[in-house]
Design an enzyme around this catalytic site. Structure first.
Site, PDB file in Angstrom:
ATOM      1  N   GLU A  79      -4.625   1.002   2.520  1.00  0.00           N
ATOM      2  CA  GLU A  79      -4.813   0.149   3.386  1.00  0.00           C
ATOM      3  C   GLU A  79      -5.282   0.571   5.060  1.00  0.00           C
ATOM      4  OE1 GLU A  79      -3.551  -2.931   6.695  1.00  0.00           O
ATOM      5  OE2 GLU A  79      -3.106  -0.530   6.075  1.00  0.00           O
ATOM      6  N   GLU A  80      -4.299   1.610   5.175  1.00  0.00           N
ATOM      7  CA  GLU A  80      -4.512   2.657   6.476  1.00  0.00           C
ATOM      8  C   GLU A  80      -5.924   2.965   6.657  1.00  0.00           C
ATOM      9  OE1 GLU A  80      -2.495   1.906   8.211  1.00  0.00           O
ATOM     10  OE2 GLU A  80      -0.403   1.140   7.617  1.00  0.00           O
ATOM     11  N   ASP A 134       6.077   0.633   6.731  1.00  0.00           N
ATOM     12  CA  ASP A 134       5.191   0.244   6.078  1.00  0.00           C
ATOM     13  C   ASP A 134       4.251   1.330   5.600  1.00  0.00           C
ATOM     14  OD1 ASP A 134       2.595  -0.757   6.859  1.00  0.00           O
ATOM     15  OD2 ASP A 134       2.240   0.257   8.762  1.00  0.00           O
ATOM     16  N   HIS A 137       0.739  -0.835   0.545  1.00  0.00           N
ATOM     17  CA  HIS A 137      -0.440  -0.021   0.102  1.00  0.00           C
ATOM     18  C   HIS A 137       0.982   1.081  -0.660  1.00  0.00           C
ATOM     19  CE1 HIS A 137       0.653   1.196   4.410  1.00  0.00           C
ATOM     20  NE2 HIS A 137      -0.020  -0.121   5.095  1.00  0.00           N
ATOM     21  N   HIS A 180       3.838   2.676  13.635  1.00  0.00           N
ATOM     22  CA  HIS A 180       2.980   3.816  13.549  1.00  0.00           C
ATOM     23  C   HIS A 180       3.616   4.977  13.877  1.00  0.00           C
ATOM     24  CE1 HIS A 180      -0.872   1.292  12.337  1.00  0.00           C
ATOM     25  NE2 HIS A 180       0.301   1.348  11.150  1.00  0.00           N
TER      26      HIS A 180
END
Length: 865
Positions: A209-210, A174, A162, A309
């Site tokens: 995605e998030e 990420d 993503h 995150h």
């Protein structure tokens, strides 16, 4: 000839003899576990002139996305810039592919590109909560690489990463890392002379995605090539170091495909733990399973997930070799899945859940079926019984009747079981003392392995104390009882359909060899040979260390975001005790070898050591600059009441948060304010932009002082209205369209109570009066979304409620008011960004950099429609 008379070594000499094994075996396992390949810089191998995976190239892509573009939160301008950049890269791939084919006209190679745009909705249940997602004009970038024929495109594998990042993070690992890996795999594949894929590869660069997997839902439900997908490979990251972990594998075919990679790292244990739901996490793989009904592999970098995150998810913090490791494995998978040996055509008929055991052991990746495992483990249990009986030593030969084999092994089983239970109990007693008495929970948080120093001595003390209650057990009997228990449990667990029984098989099988060696080296009545201890301990030390590393890598950082109410201290204490019991299984026979006097002395020494470690850890601080406390800060502007508040929350149970809240109140709230926590439930709409993850938070709410910049009226066009409103008195229903207008506001969420009979979100709303949560994610510049509903009207006896309408709580994030993601254009963020800049600087000074705060400016209110 008679064997030489046995001379017993004392405990110190015996332990010194075994010390090299206890040191070198875990060291070997640790190094093997974290081993990574050397990063490669060159795009082409100078020795072969063939293209090769280049970590430098991968990280260059990741750095551009995460630092040059920045925080790519769905709905922001940066998210749109990431989309444009990704499309540019895809078009460059297509152009390069076409040039290659022109240069080699006979080569069967085609690269196709789609820029998918679409809207939709889906139900996304998580953490026991029912949630609905809706999205408007979100995008994906898709590159399909095939041989250009219809036959070659009939079956494909989708590889997913993503492009977007989450609210508080630039998302280098990420998931910009995976984006770079996919781009580099394409480069290597199309530039490899003669490579022609038998089956197609669909590279999905999904761009949402998030926001709860909207991008993968969009692809799976609306893109035309989705129907050709037979398997999925999802690439993720929850950390920045170590090898990528295979944590979901959903068919035997894909597990066997994974066995072809150069550096496999994964096990059936990780697969079963993640599938159990113990770890409250999810990936795009869910959408592929749910809507495409395909099998596949879910892979992620998980080491050092302290930065997951967080602001420090930057390329500089990605360990050298991580990208090389993951990319080379992905490339090998794709080469296999596009070859004539590919299982993709077979998977077109569907798949069944894997009945497969797989794990890495001493450098070998082993794969075998559950049927083989049942036969192997059951057969070994029978062998273990035979060995136990044939090597049995009567502990009381002078007695006329002696002692029965069964009776002795019952005592041995009790001793072994008591040691394990004693270890768990003792470690949890220390956990209770650290948490509830000393108020020093999470003191081990800043180091993955620090908890071993705290709870290891406590667990060993408990294991030894249990032997005082069990009484004297013959050393040989304890040894064989341990083998029998572990071999029996391995067979039982496997019969129950869990592949994790293999872990116990790996530890118990060497005990059989150890006992056979002992029979050769000793005579009846002798102590067990130290060679037998060495042989028996080797596999548990190696396998157990690998398990320890994998489990602690996941669970220790996870305690920093699992909520204040979670028993983090007891979870970690139990993990240490159970893994310790597995790693050192021969502790019981060894202490029984030396008798009660040695046992008491060992307990005294270990108890003192436990006290010392508790004192040391009581002085430790949980957090430091690279292992930070997570803080969540919201500046809330209520457009209904025209009030403004500051909300601050934490997601861990470490001490000191209330003291920090007091200081925050003194610095930023109204003078004289005493901070108190507020209830976090489904009706606390202030945190609905983070729902349902908000359930983990412990929130405080502060009034903001009447500064000059707070006096201006809140000016946002955020509104919730009902149109096409119709009431059917005969049916007792009301139908309307809920319309949300949110110019400049992203990640909007609405919550309301109603008995919904039908709506456009799905076909199965709960048939009752209930609380409903709907969250939105839309592309930059799209500021309206709607839902059609039919609700049941209250009964006529509730006429007041019948006429008052539906109360809707609504909230969203001001697109320009996110710190530090919008730091470059802070002037556009208004009063919230002024506060955040001041707050962030104060927090850095006050906590010496041990806190990472997510600052978001929210706008909300209440509408009755």
């Amino acid at each position: 000839m008679n064997k030489a008379p046995h001379k017993r070594w004392g405990p110190v000499r015996s332990l010194l003899c075994l010390a090299p094994l206890f040191l070198l075996a875990p060291l070997y396992s640790y190094r093997a576990h974290y081993a990574l390949p050397e990063p490669v810089v060159d795009l082409v191998d100078p020795a072969t002139s063939l293209p090769q995976i280049s970590e430098a190239q991968i990280l260059a892509h990741a750095k551009y996305l995460s630092e040059d573009i920045g925080y790519r939160t769905v709905g922001t301008r940066e998210h749109a810039l990431g989309d444009a950049w990704m499309l540019q890269q895809a078009e460059a791939v297509r152009a390069e592919c076409e040039n290659i084919v022109r240069a080699h006209p006979g080569r069967k190679l085609q690269c196709e590109v789609w820029h998918q745009q679409g809207s939709g909705s889906h139900r996304f249940d998580m953490m026991g909560k029912r949630l609905y997602k809706t999205y408007v004009n979100l995008t994906n970038i898709i590159v399909r690489v095939s041989d250009g024929t219809e036959e070659g495109k009939e079956h494909s594998v989708v590889v997913n990463s993503h492009v977007d990042s989450t609210l508080p993070s630039p998302g280098a690992a990420d998931d910009a890392l995976s984006v770079g890996i996919m781009l580099d795999c394409i480069r290597v594949l199309i530039n490899t002379p003669g490579w022609e894929p038998k089956y197609a590869i669909v590279f999905l660069f999904n761009n949402a995605e998030e926001s709860l997997q909207d991008g993968s839902h969009l692809f799976s439900t609306q893109h035309p090539v989705a129907k050709t997908v037979r398997a999925a490979i999802n690439l993720e990251a929850a950390g920045t170091t170590g090898p990528e972990l295979l944590f979901q594998a959903t068919s035997e075919q894909m597990i066997k495909a994974y066995s072809k990679v150069p550096r496999p790292y994964g096990s059936v244990v990780a697969n079963e733990v993640f599938s159990s739901g113990i770890i409250l996490s999810d990936t795009d793989f869910r959408q592929f399973e749910l809507y495409l009904n395909v099998t596949g592999l879910d892979m992620a970098v998980v080491g050092n997930s302290y930065l997951y995150h967080m602001r420090k998810d930057l390329v500089e913090n990605i360990e050298p070799g991580v990208a090389q490791h993951m990319a080379e494995n992905v490339l090998a998978l794709l080469l296999h899945l596009t070859s004539t040996e590919s299982p993709l055509p077979e998977l077109a008929a569907g798949y069944t859940r894997p009945q497969t055991v797989f794990y890495e052991h001493f450098g070998h990746f082993l794969v075998y079926s559950f049927t083989t495992a049942k036969l192997l483990y059951s057969g070994f249990f029978i062998v273990a019984l035979v060995i136990a009986r044939t090597t049995y030593v009567n502990p009381a030969p002078a007695l006329k009747k002696g002692t029965s084999f069964l009776g002795e092994h019952v005592k041995g089983a009790i001793a072994v079981s008591a040691a394990c239970l004693g270890a768990i109990l003792s470690a949890n007693i220390v956990a209770f003392l650290m948490d509830k008495i000393l108020g020093k929970s999470l003191s081990w948080f800043s180091s993955v392995f620090a908890c071993i120093a705290l709870y290891g001595p406590a667990a060993l003390t408990g294991a030894l104390v249990s032997q005082l209650f069990v009484g004297r057990v013959h050393e040989h009997t304890a040894f064989t009882a341990l083998m029998l228990i572990q071999s029996f449990l391995a067979a039982l667990i496997q019969v129950l359909g869990l592949g994790a029984g293999g872990v116990l098989f790996l530890s118990s099988a060497p005990f059989a060899l150890a006992l056979l060696i002992n029979k050769v080296l000793t005579k009846p009545g002798d102590d067990i040979s130290l060679w037998s201890y060495a042989v028996g301990q080797l596999s548990p030390l190696v396998t157990g260390t690998t398990l320890f590393c994998a489990v602690l890598d996941v669970f220790v950082p996870l305690t920093g975001r699992m909520g204040e109410e979670a028993p983090a201290e007891h979870i970690i204490a139990t993990i240490v005790a159970m893994n310790g019991s597995y790693i050192l299984p021969l502790t019981v026979p060894l202490v029984q070898r030396f008798g009660r006097r040695f046992l008491v002395r060992a307990i005294v020494v270990l108890s003192m050591l436990t006290g010392v470690m508790m004192a040391i850890f009581a002085m430790r601080q949980p957090f430091d600059a690279m292992h930070q406390k997570r803080l969540f800060v919201i500046h809330m502007e209520n457009i209904t009441s025209e009030e403004q508040h500051l909300h601050v929350a934490a997601a861990d149970g470490a001490p000191g948060f209330h003291d920090l809240a007091v200081k925050i109140a003194e610095e930023f709230s109204v003078p004289g304010t005493t901070p108190t926590t507020v209830v976090m439930d489904d009706w606390n709409s202030d945190w609905d932009t983070m729902y349902p993850f908000s359930a983990f938070l412990t929130p405080y709410k502060f009034d903001l002082p009447l500064r000059a910049e707070h006096q201006d009226p809140v000016e946002h066009g955020f509104s919730v209205t009902a149109v096409n409103d119709k009431i059917d008195e005969a049916a007792g229903t009301r139908s309307f369209t809920l319309v949300v207008n949110h110019p400049g506001i992203i990640w909007t969420a609405v919550a309301f109570d109603a008995h919904v009979l039908s709506w456009t979100l799905d076909n199965n709303p709960p048939d009752e009066y209930a609380r409903h949560h709907i969250k939105e994610g839309s592309f930059y510049g799209h500021d309206t979304w709607s839902v059609d509903l039919v609700i049941k009207l209250p009964s006529s006896s509730e006429s007041a409620s019948r006429d008052s309408g539906v109360k809707v709580n609504f909230v969203g994030i001001h697109e320009k008011a996110m710190w530090p993601g919008k730091k470059a254009e802070k002037e556009l963020g208004g009063r919230a960004m002024k506060l955040f800049e001041e707050f962030d600087g104060w927090l850095e000074r006050e906590t010496a950099g041990t806190v990472d705060a997510m600052f978001i400016g929210c706008v909300g209110g209440v509408a009755v429609i």
